[in-house]
Design a protein around this motif. Structure first.
Motif, PDB file in Angstrom:
ATOM      1  N   GLN A 153       0.834  -1.204   0.000  1.00  0.00           N
ATOM      2  CA  GLN A 153       0.000   0.000   0.000  1.00  0.00           C
ATOM      3  C   GLN A 153       0.870   1.256   0.000  1.00  0.00           C
ATOM      4  O   GLN A 153       0.593   2.214  -0.730  1.00  0.00           O
ATOM      5  CB  GLN A 153      -0.920  -0.002   1.222  1.00  0.00           C
ATOM      6  CG  GLN A 153      -1.986  -1.079   1.178  1.00  0.00           C
ATOM      7  CD  GLN A 153      -2.836  -1.080   2.428  1.00  0.00           C
ATOM      8  OE1 GLN A 153      -3.689  -0.214   2.607  1.00  0.00           O
ATOM      9  NE2 GLN A 153      -2.612  -2.041   3.311  1.00  0.00           N
ATOM     10  N   ARG A 154       1.888   1.252   0.845  1.00  0.00           N
ATOM     11  CA  ARG A 154       2.790   2.423   0.895  1.00  0.00           C
ATOM     12  C   ARG A 154       3.407   2.691  -0.473  1.00  0.00           C
ATOM     13  O   ARG A 154       3.406   3.838  -0.956  1.00  0.00           O
ATOM     14  CB  ARG A 154       3.894   2.162   1.915  1.00  0.00           C
ATOM     15  CG  ARG A 154       4.980   3.247   1.957  1.00  0.00           C
ATOM     16  CD  ARG A 154       6.243   2.737   2.613  1.00  0.00           C
ATOM     17  NE  ARG A 154       6.813   1.633   1.855  1.00  0.00           N
ATOM     18  CZ  ARG A 154       7.773   0.836   2.313  1.00  0.00           C
ATOM     19  NH1 ARG A 154       8.271   1.027   3.541  1.00  0.00           N
ATOM     20  NH2 ARG A 154       8.249  -0.153   1.566  1.00  0.00           N
ATOM     21  N   ASP A 155       3.943   1.652  -1.109  1.00  0.00           N
ATOM     22  CA  ASP A 155       4.634   1.839  -2.383  1.00  0.00           C
ATOM     23  C   ASP A 155       3.668   2.303  -3.466  1.00  0.00           C
ATOM     24  O   ASP A 155       4.011   3.178  -4.283  1.00  0.00           O
ATOM     25  CB  ASP A 155       5.324   0.541  -2.805  1.00  0.00           C
ATOM     26  CG  ASP A 155       6.452   0.150  -1.857  1.00  0.00           C
ATOM     27  OD1 ASP A 155       6.875   1.011  -1.048  1.00  0.00           O
ATOM     28  OD2 ASP A 155       6.898  -1.017  -1.909  1.00  0.00           O
ATOM     29  N   PHE A 156       2.465   1.738  -3.485  1.00  0.00           N
ATOM     30  CA  PHE A 156       1.483   2.158  -4.493  1.00  0.00           C
ATOM     31  C   PHE A 156       1.143   3.639  -4.322  1.00  0.00           C
ATOM     32  O   PHE A 156       1.114   4.399  -5.300  1.00  0.00           O
ATOM     33  CB  PHE A 156       0.218   1.307  -4.363  1.00  0.00           C
ATOM     34  CG  PHE A 156      -0.869   1.705  -5.320  1.00  0.00           C
ATOM     35  CD1 PHE A 156      -0.904   1.205  -6.598  1.00  0.00           C
ATOM     36  CD2 PHE A 156      -1.868   2.600  -4.933  1.00  0.00           C
ATOM     37  CE1 PHE A 156      -1.909   1.577  -7.484  1.00  0.00           C
ATOM     38  CE2 PHE A 156      -2.870   2.975  -5.810  1.00  0.00           C
ATOM     39  CZ  PHE A 156      -2.892   2.463  -7.096  1.00  0.00           C
ATOM     40  N   LEU A 157       0.884   4.046  -3.095  1.00  0.00           N
ATOM     41  CA  LEU A 157       0.494   5.435  -2.853  1.00  0.00           C
ATOM     42  C   LEU A 157       1.642   6.396  -3.121  1.00  0.00           C
ATOM     43  O   LEU A 157       1.448   7.483  -3.691  1.00  0.00           O
ATOM     44  CB  LEU A 157      -0.013   5.586  -1.426  1.00  0.00           C
ATOM     45  CG  LEU A 157      -1.302   4.821  -1.108  1.00  0.00           C
ATOM     46  CD1 LEU A 157      -1.612   4.881   0.379  1.00  0.00           C
ATOM     47  CD2 LEU A 157      -2.476   5.359  -1.921  1.00  0.00           C
ATOM     48  N   LYS A 158       2.853   6.010  -2.731  1.00  0.00           N
ATOM     49  CA  LYS A 158       4.005   6.880  -2.988  1.00  0.00           C
ATOM     50  C   LYS A 158       4.234   7.049  -4.487  1.00  0.00           C
ATOM     51  O   LYS A 158       4.499   8.164  -4.967  1.00  0.00           O
ATOM     52  CB  LYS A 158       5.250   6.313  -2.316  1.00  0.00           C
ATOM     53  CG  LYS A 158       5.333   6.609  -0.828  1.00  0.00           C
ATOM     54  CD  LYS A 158       6.756   6.419  -0.328  1.00  0.00           C
ATOM     55  CE  LYS A 158       6.951   7.157   0.982  1.00  0.00           C
ATOM     56  NZ  LYS A 158       8.360   7.200   1.392  1.00  0.00           N
ATOM     57  N   ASP A 159       4.152   5.938  -5.211  1.00  0.00           N
ATOM     58  CA  ASP A 159       4.345   6.027  -6.664  1.00  0.00           C
ATOM     59  C   ASP A 159       3.281   6.909  -7.299  1.00  0.00           C
ATOM     60  O   ASP A 159       3.576   7.725  -8.188  1.00  0.00           O
ATOM     61  CB  ASP A 159       4.300   4.635  -7.288  1.00  0.00           C
ATOM     62  CG  ASP A 159       5.526   3.795  -6.964  1.00  0.00           C
ATOM     63  OD1 ASP A 159       6.524   4.364  -6.465  1.00  0.00           O
ATOM     64  OD2 ASP A 159       5.478   2.564  -7.183  1.00  0.00           O
ATOM     65  N   ALA A 160       2.028   6.756  -6.858  1.00  0.00           N
ATOM     66  CA  ALA A 160       0.936   7.551  -7.431  1.00  0.00           C
ATOM     67  C   ALA A 160       1.122   9.034  -7.134  1.00  0.00           C
ATOM     68  O   ALA A 160       0.913   9.882  -8.021  1.00  0.00           O
ATOM     69  CB  ALA A 160      -0.399   7.067  -6.877  1.00  0.00           C
ATOM     70  N   LEU A 161       1.516   9.368  -5.922  1.00  0.00           N
ATOM     71  CA  LEU A 161       1.677  10.782  -5.572  1.00  0.00           C
ATOM     72  C   LEU A 161       2.955  11.355  -6.169  1.00  0.00           C
ATOM     73  O   LEU A 161       3.035  12.568  -6.430  1.00  0.00           O
ATOM     74  CB  LEU A 161       1.664  10.954  -4.061  1.00  0.00           C
ATOM     75  CG  LEU A 161       0.319  10.642  -3.392  1.00  0.00           C
ATOM     76  CD1 LEU A 161       0.363  10.988  -1.912  1.00  0.00           C
ATOM     77  CD2 LEU A 161      -0.837  11.386  -4.069  1.00  0.00           C
ATOM     78  N   ARG A 162       3.934  10.498  -6.416  1.00  0.00           N
ATOM     79  CA  ARG A 162       5.149  10.964  -7.116  1.00  0.00           C
ATOM     80  C   ARG A 162       4.789  11.345  -8.547  1.00  0.00           C
ATOM     81  O   ARG A 162       5.257  12.375  -9.072  1.00  0.00           O
ATOM     82  CB  ARG A 162       6.200   9.865  -7.088  1.00  0.00           C
ATOM     83  CG  ARG A 162       7.611  10.352  -7.425  1.00  0.00           C
ATOM     84  CD  ARG A 162       8.624   9.227  -7.244  1.00  0.00           C
ATOM     85  NE  ARG A 162       8.759   8.871  -5.846  1.00  0.00           N
ATOM     86  CZ  ARG A 162       8.484   7.671  -5.357  1.00  0.00           C
ATOM     87  NH1 ARG A 162       8.038   6.715  -6.155  1.00  0.00           N
ATOM     88  NH2 ARG A 162       8.653   7.417  -4.086  1.00  0.00           N
ATOM     89  N   ALA A 163       3.945  10.529  -9.167  1.00  0.00           N
ATOM     90  CA  ALA A 163       3.484  10.865 -10.520  1.00  0.00           C
ATOM     91  C   ALA A 163       2.646  12.134 -10.494  1.00  0.00           C
ATOM     92  O   ALA A 163       2.717  12.962 -11.413  1.00  0.00           O
ATOM     93  CB  ALA A 163       2.681   9.702 -11.091  1.00  0.00           C
ATOM     94  N   ARG A 164       1.863  12.294  -9.443  1.00  0.00           N
ATOM     95  CA  ARG A 164       1.058  13.505  -9.294  1.00  0.00           C
ATOM     96  C   ARG A 164       1.959  14.729  -9.174  1.00  0.00           C
ATOM     97  O   ARG A 164       1.685  15.776  -9.762  1.00  0.00           O
ATOM     98  CB  ARG A 164       0.171  13.366  -8.043  1.00  0.00           C
ATOM     99  CG  ARG A 164      -0.509  14.638  -7.562  1.00  0.00           C
ATOM    100  CD  ARG A 164      -1.555  15.128  -8.534  1.00  0.00           C
ATOM    101  NE  ARG A 164      -2.215  16.319  -8.006  1.00  0.00           N
ATOM    102  CZ  ARG A 164      -3.062  17.066  -8.706  1.00  0.00           C
ATOM    103  NH1 ARG A 164      -3.362  16.750  -9.956  1.00  0.00           N
ATOM    104  NH2 ARG A 164      -3.622  18.126  -8.162  1.00  0.00           N
TER     105      ARG A 164
END
Length: 722
Positions: free
Chosen positions: A700-711
């Protein structure tokens, strides 16, 4: 004074350091810090002895039976000594009972005692055991088959139990009698049906008479209930499990009550089961059997006295509500004089009433009745939603709070002794109070063996927005105010029956802090529909379980952002499980302007697929109010998805079926909306495998970090373009 968001530097908890890295493993091996915590308290009539269950340590999942007396603990039953350390052979009905209770322990997971608390019965691997609290080793009691829910008679001479869905009584000498035999595979005696255990809070299916000569027994016929088939795609050779699940709008199990004598006589209890098909609760006190029944639309709840000679019933009380009548655990009940103990809702307050008179003031929210002794009532109630305390009501002296300091408490009491147990800001604590006339004479403690979390929660508790939404903000321990903006992670449950923004250190507060240590500002909000703020607050979601809950998450986020400039509202994610997972997915569907990524675990995406009692309580019957189900479902709105979404679901979930996620994923695919699905083979509603539990946090952490990094990159490109 404005609460401050300033935090001190704690490099040991910075991302990638030992403490932060160790937490997911600790979280898994301690079963969410539940192991080693004392629970299931019982007190002897003289108040001298306290029974409880506790595992051997903070990482040992095997429960043991203990007795606390004169300031010392004594081990009454150790499964390792009695049956060895091999794998448990748990009867299927017991496995289902534990699943409803979300109990992940083994060994002694429950017990029952006679009225004098001298004989205690429990089951181990389907075998019946008993122990005398006054001394001596535990001894096996011969039983007719695998044992579920054994309970001694009040006089301690017999033990009732359920085996193969039939009710038996057996003497301590092994003389076994079958009192009720299941007439077919769809019938059971003495067990709670699915909606009772999952949605009503009734886990029992039989009750002893005070004279030990008869029992009040529930008969459940599930033949009208629709079938579901749980399969394990990871093991295609394994046959599917057939379960009876009453989806909203479909038929419930047929539940009847029967008076059974130990000599074999049987009388059926009669009431208008067409109008009142739900058996909410039952008990048998000195005045006779007492039951609570509820209408299908849950707007009427009746308290009925049962004539033990004929099985006829008399209405003692009727409670009505235009939305639904909330079930308060421990009610209805009666004092020694026969005064009814009931809840009463009045706008903003849920009162405790005794004999038709309100005995609690406005603003004190009744949560549960824990027990009655004479005319004294032990109960829990909340003055503020962040805390729940144990109180005692005594005629003439009024109400006295027994629990000390902030926390979320429950307890038990008898013979001038009260056990006060709960979660405090320091963790799990248990106090044994020897009560004097007006003030506790002493306050002893029963030890918790739970591990200390390697990550210490540091919440800032806040009232946010015009509704004073109760919230907790978790910031990284290493973050200095003004040193940089933090992406925001909302971490709600947000639905009925659970609060997370509380003055207590629970597993959920530790998880929120761990996510904060990964570099998020974590915001936890209890909005409309959550308990603890009174009937009007709870019932604000009647007819619509989505929009009030979602609006409150948005309002709290905006209010927190206005107060704490370090919160970056251009990078906002949300995660949750069950109702929280539903809320997380709804957030990115309906408010992509606010939420930029979501993780939704076990989300009920189609409200029609959830059970009758729980879902019709809030949304009505789907045939009568289809618009409520359409409004409150994710199904039918998949085309709106424009943000990264991770869906997680256990394929063996018998509460929120995996079909919720699989069907919604198919809808998203048909609409051309990219998303990610993580299936968990063999996992139920609460995954039990330690490796799965640990790695879910990382994923969950990695998915959210990757998504917000793209954001963040998207924002940067937009800024350059401007």
């Amino acid at each position: 004074m404005e609460p401050t968001a300033r935090t001190t530097q704690h490099p040991q908890n910075a991302p990638g350091t030992v403490d932060a890295a160790e937490f997911p493993r600790q979280f898994a091996r301690t079963r969410r810090f539940s192991l080693g915590v004392p629970r299931q308290f019982g007190v002897s009539p003289d108040g001298r002895r306290v029974l409880f269950v506790r595992t051997g340590s903070g990482i040992d999942p095997v429960g043991r039976l203990w007795q606390y007396e004169d300031g010392a603990e004594r081990l009454l039953a150790d499964p390792a000594v009695l049956v060895g350390t091999g794998a448990e052979d748990v009867p299927e009905d017991e496995r289902l009972r534990r699943e409803r209770a979300r109990d992940r322990t083994a060994g002694v997971v429950g017990y029952a005692a006679d009225d004098a608390t001298r004989v205690v019965a429990f089951a181990l691997s389907g075998a019946l055991w008993a122990v005398r609290t006054e001394g001596g080793a535990p001894f096996p009691v011969p039983a007719a088959g695998p044992v579920v829910d054994p309970r001694p008679s009040p006089d301690g001479r017999l033990i009732a139990y359920v085996s193969n869905r039939s009710v038996h009584v057996v003497g301590l000498d092994g003389d076994d009698r079958q009192l009720a035999r299941a007439e077919g595979p769809e019938v059971s005696y003495g067990l709670a049906e699915y909606v009772a255990a999952e949605s009503m809070g009734r886990t029992r299916g039989y009750w002893w008479a005070p004279d030990s000569r008869r029992l009040l027994v529930a008969r459940v016929d599930t033949s009208p209930v629709e079938r579901r088939y749980l399969t394990d795609p990871a093991d295609p050779a394994r046959p599917p499990q057939v379960i009876r699940y009453p989806s909203a709008g479909t038929a419930n199990a047929e539940v009847t009550l029967h008076l059974l004598s130990v000599d074999g006589e049987r009388t059926e209890v009669t009431w208008d089961r067409v109008a009142y098909e739900y058996l909410v609760d039952a008990r048998w006190d000195a005045h006779g059997p007492l039951i609570a029944v509820q209408s299908r639309d849950q707007r009427v709840l009746r308290t009925l006295a049962v004539d033990p000679a004929t099985g006829g019933t008399e209405v003692l009380h009727e409670q009505t509500d235009p939305a639904w009548v909330e079930i308060v655990p421990g009610t209805p009940a009666r004092t020694s004089s026969g005064a009814l103990v009931l809840p009463e809702d009045d706008g903003e307050t849920r009162h405790l009433t005794v004999g038709g008179r309100r005995v609690t003031p406005a603003g004190l929210q009744l949560r549960e009745v824990l027990g009655i002794e004479g005319e004294s009532v032990l109960f829990t109630a909340s003055e503020a939603p962040e805390e729940t305390h144990v109180w005692r009501h005594e005629p003439g002296t009024g109400n006295r709070r027994l629990s000390r300091g902030p926390g979320r408490y429950t307890g038990a009491g008898r013979g001038g002794t009260a056990v006060v147990a709960g979660l405090t800001p320091r963790g799990s604590e248990v106090g044994v109070i020897r009560e004097g006339e007006l003030e506790p004479a002493s306050y002893e403690g029963i030890a918790s063996l739970a591990e200390e979390p390697v990550v210490s929660p540091r919440p800032v508790h806040l009232p946010l927005g015009e509704r004073a939404l109760r919230a907790a903000l978790y910031l990284p321990s290493w973050h200095e105010e003004g040193s940089g903006r933090l992406p925001v992670l909302l971490d709600p449950y947000g639905g009925p029956a659970m609060q997370l923004a509380v003055q207590a250190r629970g597993w959920f507060t530790c998880v929120s802090q761990w996510f904060a240590e990964q570099g998020f500002a974590v915001l936890v909000v209890d909005g409309r529909g959550t308990p603890g703020r009174g009937p009007a607050w709870e019932k604000a979601v009647h007819g619509d379980q989505l929009w009030p809950a979602l609006e409150d998450q948005v309002a709290a986020l905006q209010a927190a952002g206005a107060r704490f400039p370090d919160l970056d509202l251009e990078r906002v994610a949300i995660r949750g499980w069950s109702f929280g997972g539903f809320l997380a997915a709804a957030a990115v569907l309906h408010r992509p302007d606010v939420f930029h990524a979501a993780v939704a675990g076990a989300p009920p995406t189609d409200q029609r697929m959830y059970d009758t009692h729980w879902k019709e309580r809030f949304l009505g019957h789907p045939d009568t109010h289809p618009e409520n189900y359409a409004r409150s479902s994710l199904a039918g709105h998949g085309h709106l998805l424009s943000r990264p979404l991770l869906l997680i679901h256990g394929l063996a979930d018998d509460n929120v079926a995996a079909a919720h996620t699989l069907r919604f994923s198919a809808e998203l695919l048909a609409a051309g909306r990219p998303h990610t699905v993580l299936p968990l083979p063999g996992a139920t509603h609460l995954p039990a495998d330690d490796a799965v539990t640990e790695n879910l946090l990382h994923i969950q952490r990695d998915f959210l970090k990757d998504a917000l990094r793209a954001r963040e990159k998207e924002i940067g490109k937009r800024s350059i373009g401007e």
